[in-house]
Design a protein around this motif. Structure first.
Motif, mmCIF file in Angstrom:
data_model
loop_
_atom_site.group_PDB
_atom_site.id
_atom_site.type_symbol
_atom_site.label_atom_id
_atom_site.label_comp_id
_atom_site.label_asym_id
_atom_site.label_seq_id
_atom_site.Cartn_x
_atom_site.Cartn_y
_atom_site.Cartn_z
ATOM 1 N N LYS A 16 42.751 48.039 41.963
ATOM 2 C CA LYS A 16 41.930 46.842 42.170
ATOM 3 C C LYS A 16 40.575 46.981 41.481
ATOM 4 O O LYS A 16 40.088 46.052 40.814
ATOM 5 C CB LYS A 16 41.705 46.605 43.665
ATOM 6 N N LEU B 115 39.162 44.582 38.128
ATOM 7 C CA LEU B 115 37.972 43.730 38.095
ATOM 8 C C LEU B 115 37.002 44.151 36.991
ATOM 9 O O LEU B 115 36.408 43.305 36.302
ATOM 10 C CB LEU B 115 37.268 43.753 39.450
ATOM 11 N N SER C 33 43.832 37.566 33.926
ATOM 12 C CA SER C 33 44.510 37.229 35.178
ATOM 13 C C SER C 33 46.024 37.308 35.017
ATOM 14 O O SER C 33 46.739 37.811 35.893
ATOM 15 C CB SER C 33 44.112 35.817 35.625
ATOM 16 N N LEU D 287 41.040 33.566 38.278
ATOM 17 C CA LEU D 287 39.998 34.406 38.865
ATOM 18 C C LEU D 287 40.142 34.469 40.381
ATOM 19 O O LEU D 287 39.991 35.542 40.989
ATOM 20 C CB LEU D 287 38.620 33.847 38.485
ATOM 21 N N ARG E 117 40.934 37.946 42.550
ATOM 22 C CA ARG E 117 40.008 38.392 43.595
ATOM 23 C C ARG E 117 40.705 38.515 44.949
ATOM 24 O O ARG E 117 40.359 39.391 45.748
ATOM 25 C CB ARG E 117 38.834 37.408 43.714
ATOM 26 N N LYS E 118 41.684 37.679 45.221
ATOM 27 C CA LYS E 118 42.403 37.742 46.492
ATOM 28 C C LYS E 118 43.308 38.976 46.582
ATOM 29 O O LYS E 118 43.680 39.402 47.679
ATOM 30 C CB LYS E 118 43.239 36.469 46.695
#
Length: 454
Positions: A317, A321, A379, A438, A442-443
């Motif tokens: 993760k 990002l 993404s 995005l 992020r989730k």
């Protein structure tokens, strides 16, 4: 912000993977750009015929990328898990699927090539016929290069997913040099050779692909994980089912996405040969400037996939990002450069002033979109790395077909708007796609270790 920036070790790790891919993609797109420029010296019709054919062949190319993607997700995670047998099985599935698609594509292009090219021709009968002849002369030779192309993709993608990004880069560099030399000789008839025009360009591409394939095969023999994979053995049914289950949506995604892009170009072509030529210049140049975006996307797929396979969920993760942010910043800088040189690049082409002026304006729009494109590309590769292939399908090709293509279709068929306005509006349709990507990243709904039970 500090969390997004990362540390030196992180950058070294990412750049070690990304830079060779950037160089490889850079030389591959440079070859396309040089081809485009050299063929452009022959005139607008020959350039348009080749660009239409390449748009059709791109459907095949992207389909092959999709075929490699499914097993590639597993291969990156198997490599992260240090599972040699799993890597070998992924390689074999890639090769079989790739060859099946190639044989089918050769049959379809050989049988229906002229009808497909004609869909893009909306000018006078004489100009359309000349453009069609240029496109068919180019296509007939290019079909020979489809098999070496797919074998190269099997090996180069597998080498990258098993930690060797340098050799595919070297192969691409050598192939571009070979392609450029043969193109220069055969397109223009240098050193006593006949002037073959678009046919010479196709011959140069085919020969360069054979050279690139041979280099990648040699690299495969020297790779510990791939050496024995070249001996075709029966792949376990459970592994095959799981790879097909997750790979089929990606394959369908690439097919639908590439068809959507071809249909978007066909919609633009209704505005005449000037629009076709200007869009061709814009697409070729933009693809060259997007090499960092493509490379970072592939790097996300590899790095994040390996971390997921190793069970390092939080690290996956975190890395994702940071790499998404890196991609955005780099594409922002590249977009600024492209915007500032957009009026100069079209002057290289031997085409009309009208085409050059339109291409310059289109390039400015494309430059402004580069940072947006970087977000949804990152993404896409993030969701792919986690094995969320159906979600990837909906996000990528589903959105492109339903919203982007349909917008282009409606604007070109139902309005009299000029091509510049239509291009701007169609590009803006992708802004919500980047926002959605995005949010999904992020989730963290993409996080999944898909090889833990295999």
């Amino acid at each position: 912000m500090k969390k997004l920036i990362g540390n030196k070790n992180f950058y070294k790790m990412v750049l070690a993977i990304c830079i060779p891919i950037v160089i490889q993609n850079g030389f591959t797109n440079l070859a396309s750009l040089l081809d485009n420029i050299m063929i452009g010296q022959l005139g607008t019709l020959s350039m348009s015929g080749v660009s239409i054919t390449n748009q059709l062949l791109q459907v095949f190319n992207v389909t092959i990328f999709g075929a490699m993607s499914g097993p590639g997700i597993f291969m990156a995670q198997f490599y992260g898990k240090k599972n040699k047998e799993g890597v070998e099985n992924c390689f074999r599935i890639k090769l079989i699927i790739g060859l099946i698609i190639t044989i089918l594509a050769i049959f379809l292009f050989y049988t229906f090539g002229s009808q497909l090219i004609s869909l893009y021709l909306n000018d006078s009968p004489s100009d359309s016929l000349k453009t069609l002849n240029y496109g068919m002369n180019y296509l007939k030779v290019m079909l020979i290069g489809l098999i070496p192309f797919v074998i190269t993709q099997v090996y180069s993608s597998s080498l990258r997913e098993t930690g060797n990004t340098v050799l595919p880069m070297i192969a691409s560099v050598v192939a571009v040099i070979v392609n450029f030399c043969i193109n220069y000789i055969l397109i223009f008839g240098r050193f006593g050779f006949p002037q073959l025009g678009v046919t010479g360009a196709a011959i140069g591409t085919v020969v360069s692909r054979v050279v690139e394939m041979c280099i990648n095969i040699v690299g495969g023999y020297r790779n510990v994980y791939l050496k024995e994979a070249m001996v075709l053995k029966k792949v376990p049914l459970s592994s095959t089912k799981e790879m097909l289950k997750r790979g089929l949506p990606l394959l369908c995604n690439e097919i639908l996405w590439s068809i959507s892009i071809a249909l978007i170009s066909q919609s633009y072509s209704t505005r005449g040969i000037i629009a076709v030529a200007a869009i061709n210049i814009t697409t070729t140049v933009t693809n060259f400037f997007m090499i960092v975006c493509y490379a970072m996307g592939n790097s996300i797929s590899i790095v994040v996939g390996q971390q997921l396979g190793a069970g390092e969920i939080e690290k996956a993760k975190d890395y994702d990002l940071k790499m998404l942010f890196m991609n955005f910043v780099m594409c922002l800088a590249i977009g600024i450069v492209l915007f500032n040189v957009s009026s100069l690049i079209p002057q290289i082409y031997n085409t009309s002033l009208e085409v050059k002026a339109l291409a310059s304006q289109l390039l400015k729009i494309a430059a402004c979109m580069l940072p947006i494109i970087s977000i949804y590309y990152s993404s896409y590769f993030t969701m792919r790395a986690g094995g969320k292939t159906f979600l990837t399908f909906l996000f990528d090709s589903g959105y492109t077909f339903v919203f982007t293509f349909m917008s282009a279709l409606l604007f070109t068929r139902l309005t009299s708007l000029p091509i510049l306005t239509i291009y701007l509006l169609v590009q803006c349709v992708d802004i919500p796609k980047a926002t959605l990507g995005l949010v999904l990243v992020r989730k963290g709904i993409w996080v999944h270790n898909i090889v833990s039970d295999l």
